[in-house]
Design a protein around this motif. Structure first.
Motif, PDB file in Angstrom:
ATOM      1  N   LEU A 114     -21.402 -15.305 -13.105  1.00 47.64           N
ATOM      2  CA  LEU A 114     -22.251 -15.876 -14.102  1.00 47.64           C
ATOM      3  C   LEU A 114     -21.696 -16.705 -15.138  1.00 47.64           C
ATOM      4  O   LEU A 114     -22.281 -17.211 -16.117  1.00 47.64           O
ATOM      5  CB  LEU A 114     -23.460 -15.132 -14.706  1.00 47.64           C
ATOM      6  N   GLY A 115     -20.444 -16.432 -15.200  1.00 49.09           N
ATOM      7  CA  GLY A 115     -19.621 -17.311 -16.265  1.00 49.09           C
ATOM      8  C   GLY A 115     -19.240 -16.300 -17.284  1.00 49.09           C
ATOM      9  O   GLY A 115     -19.596 -15.154 -17.541  1.00 49.09           O
ATOM     10  N   PRO A 116     -18.566 -16.811 -18.172  1.00 46.11           N
ATOM     11  CA  PRO A 116     -17.817 -16.099 -19.200  1.00 46.11           C
ATOM     12  C   PRO A 116     -18.690 -15.453 -20.281  1.00 46.11           C
ATOM     13  O   PRO A 116     -18.724 -14.136 -20.766  1.00 46.11           O
ATOM     14  CB  PRO A 116     -16.925 -17.229 -20.114  1.00 46.11           C
ATOM     15  N   PHE A 117     -19.962 -16.083 -20.656  1.00 43.97           N
ATOM     16  CA  PHE A 117     -20.877 -15.684 -21.781  1.00 43.97           C
ATOM     17  C   PHE A 117     -21.554 -14.607 -21.172  1.00 43.97           C
ATOM     18  O   PHE A 117     -21.687 -13.335 -21.734  1.00 43.97           O
ATOM     19  CB  PHE A 117     -21.821 -16.748 -21.988  1.00 43.97           C
ATOM     20  N   PHE A 118     -22.088 -14.765 -19.962  1.00 45.46           N
ATOM     21  CA  PHE A 118     -22.789 -13.556 -19.345  1.00 45.46           C
ATOM     22  C   PHE A 118     -21.784 -12.351 -19.121  1.00 45.46           C
ATOM     23  O   PHE A 118     -22.379 -11.122 -18.927  1.00 45.46           O
ATOM     24  CB  PHE A 118     -23.534 -13.865 -18.014  1.00 45.46           C
ATOM     25  N   GLY A 119     -20.580 -12.678 -18.660  1.00 46.99           N
ATOM     26  CA  GLY A 119     -19.626 -11.371 -18.376  1.00 46.99           C
ATOM     27  C   GLY A 119     -19.387 -10.851 -19.636  1.00 46.99           C
ATOM     28  O   GLY A 119     -19.320  -9.546 -19.667  1.00 46.99           O
ATOM     29  N   TYR A 120     -19.252 -11.380 -20.818  1.00 43.39           N
ATOM     30  CA  TYR A 120     -19.122 -10.826 -21.973  1.00 43.39           C
ATOM     31  C   TYR A 120     -20.365  -9.795 -22.298  1.00 43.39           C
ATOM     32  O   TYR A 120     -20.091  -8.798 -22.789  1.00 43.39           O
ATOM     33  CB  TYR A 120     -18.725 -11.731 -23.164  1.00 43.39           C
ATOM     34  N   ILE A 121     -21.495 -10.585 -22.127  1.00 42.82           N
ATOM     35  CA  ILE A 121     -22.770  -9.752 -22.564  1.00 42.82           C
ATOM     36  C   ILE A 121     -22.801  -8.643 -21.552  1.00 42.82           C
ATOM     37  O   ILE A 121     -23.076  -7.373 -22.037  1.00 42.82           O
ATOM     38  CB  ILE A 121     -23.947 -10.578 -22.293  1.00 42.82           C
ATOM     39  N   THR A 122     -22.602  -8.617 -20.289  1.00 38.39           N
ATOM     40  CA  THR A 122     -22.521  -7.671 -19.286  1.00 38.39           C
ATOM     41  C   THR A 122     -21.689  -6.478 -19.873  1.00 38.39           C
ATOM     42  O   THR A 122     -22.018  -5.368 -19.786  1.00 38.39           O
ATOM     43  CB  THR A 122     -22.188  -7.963 -17.887  1.00 38.39           C
ATOM     44  N   ILE A 158     -25.868  -9.950 -32.375  1.00 43.09           N
ATOM     45  CA  ILE A 158     -24.440  -9.888 -33.074  1.00 43.09           C
ATOM     46  C   ILE A 158     -23.250 -10.095 -32.285  1.00 43.09           C
ATOM     47  O   ILE A 158     -22.436 -10.892 -32.580  1.00 43.09           O
ATOM     48  CB  ILE A 158     -24.369  -8.481 -33.976  1.00 43.09           C
ATOM     49  N   ALA A 159     -23.393  -9.490 -31.019  1.00 47.35           N
ATOM     50  CA  ALA A 159     -22.600  -9.735 -29.978  1.00 47.35           C
ATOM     51  C   ALA A 159     -22.029 -11.162 -29.835  1.00 47.35           C
ATOM     52  O   ALA A 159     -21.004 -11.805 -29.729  1.00 47.35           O
ATOM     53  CB  ALA A 159     -22.470  -8.817 -28.915  1.00 47.35           C
ATOM     54  N   ALA A 160     -23.339 -11.761 -29.472  1.00 48.88           N
ATOM     55  CA  ALA A 160     -23.424 -13.189 -29.006  1.00 48.88           C
ATOM     56  C   ALA A 160     -22.802 -14.095 -29.973  1.00 48.88           C
ATOM     57  O   ALA A 160     -21.873 -15.043 -29.849  1.00 48.88           O
ATOM     58  CB  ALA A 160     -24.858 -13.617 -28.583  1.00 48.88           C
ATOM     59  N   LEU A 161     -23.262 -13.734 -31.528  1.00 48.86           N
ATOM     60  CA  LEU A 161     -22.820 -14.586 -32.390  1.00 48.86           C
ATOM     61  C   LEU A 161     -21.113 -14.673 -32.549  1.00 48.86           C
ATOM     62  O   LEU A 161     -20.422 -15.590 -32.465  1.00 48.86           O
ATOM     63  CB  LEU A 161     -23.402 -14.035 -33.761  1.00 48.86           C
ATOM     64  N   TYR A 219     -19.135 -13.800 -30.257  1.00 48.74           N
ATOM     65  CA  TYR A 219     -18.683 -14.841 -29.117  1.00 48.74           C
ATOM     66  C   TYR A 219     -18.549 -16.187 -29.263  1.00 48.74           C
ATOM     67  O   TYR A 219     -17.579 -16.948 -29.224  1.00 48.74           O
ATOM     68  CB  TYR A 219     -19.431 -14.491 -27.684  1.00 48.74           C
ATOM     69  N   ILE A 220     -19.676 -16.662 -29.828  1.00 53.43           N
ATOM     70  CA  ILE A 220     -19.872 -18.241 -30.183  1.00 53.43           C
ATOM     71  C   ILE A 220     -18.843 -18.488 -31.271  1.00 53.43           C
ATOM     72  O   ILE A 220     -18.155 -19.538 -31.181  1.00 53.43           O
ATOM     73  CB  ILE A 220     -21.308 -18.564 -30.567  1.00 53.43           C
ATOM     74  N   ILE A 221     -18.500 -17.707 -32.293  1.00 49.26           N
ATOM     75  CA  ILE A 221     -18.006 -18.161 -33.514  1.00 49.26           C
ATOM     76  C   ILE A 221     -16.428 -17.830 -33.149  1.00 49.26           C
ATOM     77  O   ILE A 221     -15.602 -18.628 -33.587  1.00 49.26           O
ATOM     78  CB  ILE A 221     -18.284 -17.262 -34.629  1.00 49.26           C
ATOM     79  N   ILE A 222     -15.962 -16.604 -32.745  1.00 44.61           N
ATOM     80  CA  ILE A 222     -14.766 -16.211 -32.646  1.00 44.61           C
ATOM     81  C   ILE A 222     -14.133 -16.215 -31.170  1.00 44.61           C
ATOM     82  O   ILE A 222     -13.363 -16.919 -30.694  1.00 44.61           O
ATOM     83  CB  ILE A 222     -14.527 -14.782 -33.392  1.00 44.61           C
ATOM     84  N   GLY A 223     -14.894 -15.052 -30.369  1.00 45.56           N
ATOM     85  CA  GLY A 223     -14.242 -14.726 -29.108  1.00 45.56           C
ATOM     86  C   GLY A 223     -14.053 -16.076 -28.118  1.00 45.56           C
ATOM     87  O   GLY A 223     -13.043 -15.790 -27.544  1.00 45.56           O
ATOM     88  N   LYS A 224     -14.939 -16.809 -28.235  1.00 43.71           N
ATOM     89  CA  LYS A 224     -14.917 -17.940 -27.157  1.00 43.71           C
ATOM     90  C   LYS A 224     -13.346 -18.515 -27.272  1.00 43.71           C
ATOM     91  O   LYS A 224     -12.844 -19.054 -26.315  1.00 43.71           O
ATOM     92  CB  LYS A 224     -15.855 -18.858 -27.522  1.00 43.71           C
ATOM     93  N   ASN A 225     -13.043 -18.687 -28.341  1.00 45.86           N
ATOM     94  CA  ASN A 225     -11.710 -19.512 -28.672  1.00 45.86           C
ATOM     95  C   ASN A 225     -10.392 -18.739 -28.167  1.00 45.86           C
ATOM     96  O   ASN A 225      -9.266 -19.163 -27.840  1.00 45.86           O
ATOM     97  CB  ASN A 225     -11.678 -19.805 -30.161  1.00 45.86           C
TER      98      ASN A 225
END
Lengths: 472, 508
Positions: free
Chosen positions: A100-108, A434-437, A439-445
């Motif tokens: 499902l891609g990185p975001f959903f991987g992270y959420i899982t 919080i986890a998603a935020l 990811y979007i702000i820091i983790g993704k980079n």
């Protein structure tokens, strides 16, 4: 595109070097996996499930348990296939990342961490209750802290030591359950189940009782989280998963039957230690038995706690290794190859949570996050399978119908459960937000392409694109 | 627990060459490591079987002050294990005692010794399974001295064990590995439980040397001696699977010695705590079944004592299985040299199997025959308990003493022949050597084995004496009628090149 393809080839080689540097030690055989799998779920048999009796009544709860058992058997088949195919410490994160891609991987991954940490703190709370039962004068917080220190120390020594410890605890806990069954077998009375409303709350009760029935099996995914540390993963992971689920299904159904058939279920609903309570009712004079059973039962709780610490630490480690979480969490000890920061953090969280939240809420949240995580994994199974049909390399995933059944079951439970118990949802939603935020702000980079889970996912994409390139 | 994942091919070839030098080809599957080898011997020694089944009987002479017999027997048996270990290191072939006598003395002595060892092992297996069936009946809540249920349980147990043996050595090895855990955890668990719940009442007089020493004439110590001697024997099991062990010249002796040492330690712990439990129990005469279980029930309550029984049953089953494996190997090794009637059948390893299937079946059948025959024999002899006339619980000593006589006498013959052939052993020496102490150890081992077998043969049980004499007469007649010619006949011994040819032909 061709350039891109060769880049990945180089990265593959680099990633092998990387795994050598920052991979975990391969030390577990099938027997240890059985120990980890059974040990991590065995506290579920000792406590927690009795809360479900109040909601559903004995027969209703039995139905819920059978339903959940079927669901978990399917789940284990799917998970064992996935983790044999992708034997990485990431477990669920690795599958969802690929499907499902990185975001959903992270959420899982985050959901898995929530599941394991909350389960661990529920076990911690009960551990305190057991200590209280044995000797009310001992301050149970102190015991719990010493216990955690001991377990963490052994985990840092290495996965082999953890495996041996887990196996020992697990076998002792099974002995305790056998003793319980022997003790209870003298006073079986078939009429007891039908007394006092066998179906409280009807159908709604069954749905609401499902997290408590899931408590029998929750965290069995731990096996997929240690798959990176398994020798001969093709054989051993499947073996470990299947033998564990058989053992646990047999144990939980037997224990449930013995409990419901020996004592009127109304009395065991509120107990913090139901099995000890039942033995007390059945054989009131045998103090020796009670003492021995409770002490052995402590080993069962420790097995669970230990397995949950291992599981959550591997998940945190893999997320940090791939850059989603702060990098320092993925540090491993140079000789023992144990991810010590990743072991430490969930243990601290477990102690903290157990002091602030009651066991019932903890169990509910554990079940809920497990359900969401599992649904995501099932969807990623489908996605991986669809992608795979485009290229013809290697062995394919082959459980089409079973996954759809599993998806149907998990979604049904999830929706019904959400409708019934909105009050707990905000907690999980908040955590996920919080986890998603983050990811979007820091983790993704900071995502690091050389982690094995990432490379696996990237490779797939390149294969597909390369085919398209050749066709042109 | 410990399994060999990568079997070292170089080692396999060395082992195969070593075997070729002794005139055999590698037919069995070679996959057993040090731990599993130790596990087999430890399972056959099986403190939980021997000490617990015979504990009640052993109190007939000395009362409960029998602790010291165990370490005394232990020291001598350790010397015996070192002695046999040295021989095993020189000649690691299946067949153990029988083969060694063959090599060290001559074929005739070897043949006799083989038969003596065989009856010892057969009786050992029978005794274990007999005790096991009593415990199973007890666990299921039946009276353990009812004839037909007992025989039925016995037959069922033998059937299960034979099937497992036929399925293969790998399964047997796995069960043995688990069995070590069951034994060690079982003994520790039982002892800790008893000692904790004995409260403040730990009674050190159980191990007082004075109470042990000051009473009674020498014959009163025989029951306790039988318990210790029967339990702490049969470690030549390791030697009997040497053709299936990796680097047997090192694995086998260490397996044997380690199993004896571990057994001595845990056996002492078990005896001490059993002593505590019996001390706390006042009316032992009420014990209908086993004194041990009665005493444990008194200390720990009914539920825990039935759990302990379950553990004991598991240990006994593994012990019986290990013992049967060894008996099978003895039949196999024996018939490989045509020393058994219908040898061709027993030495056959059918396609698709890794074990001599028919010798497993034979072993199972002979166990049943032995127990019935002993029962009938005991009826004929005055004043001896038989399973046919209400003496079910008391006839275990008959079987076990027969086993003790067989095994110890065979040890005595081996040690005697090795004493006479020290030079040969020095020449062929393997990876385990006794060095300067060789002569001394050998002499002590021989005297010890001879003493025990004489005591057990003549002073323990009349049925045993009669049976063993009849048996000796029987094999002597068989020897003079049929076997002497065969053993005298100098058949062509295959050279190494011929053996290699055969191996290539059969694709081993």
């Amino acid at each position: 595109l061709e350039q891109n393809y060769y880049d990945i080839l180089i990265t593959r080689k680099q990633s092998d070097d990387y795994s050598k540097r920052s991979g975990l030690k391969k030390a577990l055989s099938g027997f240890y996996l059985w120990g980890i799998g059974v040990g991590v779920v065995i506290p579920g048999v000792f406590f927690g499930w009795n809360n479900g009796l109040e909601i559903a009544g004995p027969l209703g709860f039995l139905i819920a348990t059978v339903l959940v058992s079927v669901y978990y058997i399917i789940l284990v088949l799917i998970f064992s296939e996935l983790s044999t195919r992708f034997p990485y410490a990431g477990g669920p994160y690795a599958y969802a990342r690929k499907g499902l891609g990185p975001f959903f991987g992270y959420i899982t991954g985050v959901l898995t961490i929530i599941e394991f940490v909350f389960a661990a703190s529920a076990v911690t709370a009960t551990f305190g209750n057991y200590i209280n039962y044995l000797n009310p004068e001992i301050p149970n917080n102190l015991v719990v802290i010493f216990l955690y220190i001991g377990l963490i120390a052994i985990d840092i020594i290495g996965i082999r030591a953890s495996g041996v410890l887990q196996l020992t605890f697990c076998i002792i806990a099974i002995c305790a359950l056998v003793i319980f069954m022997m003790g209870a077998s003298g006073s079986i009375n078939y009429d007891l189940v039908l007394l006092n409303q066998p179906f409280t709350n009807g159908f709604r009760g069954i749905i609401l009782a499902i997290p408590f029935a899931m408590w029998f099996y929750v965290c069995i995914e731990a096996i997929s989280l240690v798959s990176e540390e398994t020798k001969n993963p093709e054989i051993n992971i499947g073996l470990g998963f299947k033998t564990s689920i058989i053992t646990v299904v047999v144990l939980s159904i037997l224990i449930l039957a013995f409990s419901l058939l020996t004592v009127n279920w109304v009395y065991i609903v509120r107990s913090n230690y139901p099995l000890t309570f039942i033995l007390e009712q059945v054989q009131p004079r045998d103090k020796t038995l009670m003492l021995v059973f409770t002490s052995l039962g402590l080993c069962g709780l420790m097995a669970g706690l230990h397995g949950m610490i291992i599981g959550s630490s591997r998940q945190i480690f893999s997320l940090a290794r791939a850059g989603y979480l702060p990098k320092f969490l993925s540090r491993i000890h140079p000789t023992t190859k144990a991810p010590y920061f990743a072991i430490l953090i969930p243990a601290l969280l477990g102690i903290l949570l157990s002091n602030f939240i009651g066991a019932k809420i903890l169990i509910t949240i554990t079940g809920y996050s497990a359900l969401i995580m599992q649904a995501l994994v099932f969807f990623s199974y489908i996605a991986i399978k669809n992608k795979e049909s485009k290229n013809e390399k290697g062995k394919k995933l082959h459980k089409g119908a079973l996954v759809w059944i599993a998806i149907a079951i998990s979604l049904t439970i999830l929706i019904l459960f959400t409708l019934q118990q909105l009050q707990y949802i905000w907690l999980i939603s908040l955590t996920l937000l919080i986890a998603a935020l983050y990811y979007i702000i820091i983790g993704k980079n900071f995502i690091f392409d050389e982690a094995p889970e990432e490379i696996e996912a990237k490779l797939e994409k390149i294969y597909t694109e390369r085919k398209w390139y050749e066709l042109r | 627990m410990i399994r060999i994942n990568k079997i070292n091919k170089v080692q396999l070839n060395i082992d195969r060459e070593h075997l070729r030098k002794m005139g055999y080809i590698q037919e069995l599957d070679r996959s057993i490591g040090v731990f599993s080898n130790f596990a087999l011997s430890f399972s056959v020694i099986s403190i939980l079987t021997g000490l617990i089944t015979l504990y009640g009987y052993s109190q007939e002479g000395t009362g409960i002050y029998l602790f010291w017999i165990w370490p005394i027997v232990g020291i001598f048996q350790l010397i015996m294990a070192i002695c046999l270990g040295e021989i095993a290191s020189c000649y690691p072939v299946t067949g153990g005692v029988y083969k060694w006598t063959n090599i060290l003395a001559n074929r005739h002595v070897g043949w006799f010794n083989g038969w003596i060892s065989f009856i010892g092992w057969l009786a050992c297996t029978t005794g274990i399974n007999y005790g096991l069936s009593q415990f199973v009946l007890m666990f299921l809540g039946y009276s353990s001295d009812a004839f037909y249920p007992l025989i039925l349980t016995f037959v069922i147990i033998i059937t299960i064990q034979t099937s497992i043996s036929v399925i293969g050595i790998k399964l047997v090895t796995k069960i043995n590995d688990v069995s070590v855990g069951v034994h060690i955890f079982g003994v520790i668990g039982i002892s800790i439980l008893i000692i904790i719940f004995a409260g403040n009442q730990i009674n050190w007089s159980v191990i007082s040397f004075q109470s042990f020493y000051n009473n009674l004439p020498a014959t009163n110590y025989i029951p306790a001696l039988l318990m210790s001697a029967w339990t702490l024997t049969a470690f030549d099991a390791s030697a009997n699977i040497s053709e299936e062990s990796l680097n047997p010249s090192r694995t086998v002796p260490y397996g044997m010695i380690l199993s004896v040492i571990v057994s001595i330690v845990f056996g002492s712990l078990l005896l001490f705590s059993l002593g505590q439990a019996t001390m706390l129990t006042n009316d032992l005469s009420n014990a209908h079944t086993s004194i041990v279980i009665y005493a444990i029930e008194n200390v720990l309550g009914p539920t825990l004592s039935s759990f302990v029984t379950l553990i004991i049953i598991m240990a006994m089953f593994a012990c019986g299985l290990a013992s049967q494996t060894v008996t099978m190997r003895i039949i196999y090794a024996f018939s490989r040299d045509n020393g058994f009637p219908f040898s061709n059948l027993w030495k056959m390893i059918p396609n698709g199997y890794e074990t001599p299937v028919f010798s497993a079946l034979l072993c199972g059948i002979l166990e049943g025959v032995l127990i019935i025959f002993l029962g009938i024999l005991a009826i004929v002899i005055p004043s001896s308990p038989s399973i046919m006339n209400n003496g079910i619980t008391k006839s275990l000593p008959t079987i076990t003493s027969l086993s003790t006589v067989g095994i110890y006498l065979s040890y005595a013959i081996v040690t005697a022949s090795s004493f006479l052939q020290r030079k040969k052993i020095k020449n062929d020496s393997g990876q385990f050597r006794t060095g300067k102490f060789g002569y001394l150890f050998n002499a002590i081992a021989f005297i010890w084995a001879m003493t025990i077998s004489v005591v057990m043969l003549f002073y323990c049980n009349r049925t045993t004496t009669t049976f063993f004499m009849l048996y000796l007469v029987g094999i002597t007649i068989y020897y003079f009628l049929y076997m002497k010619k065969i053993l005298d006949y100098r058949y062509h011994e295959l050279s190494e090149t011929e053996l290699i040819k055969i191996e290539n032909m059969r694709g081993i």
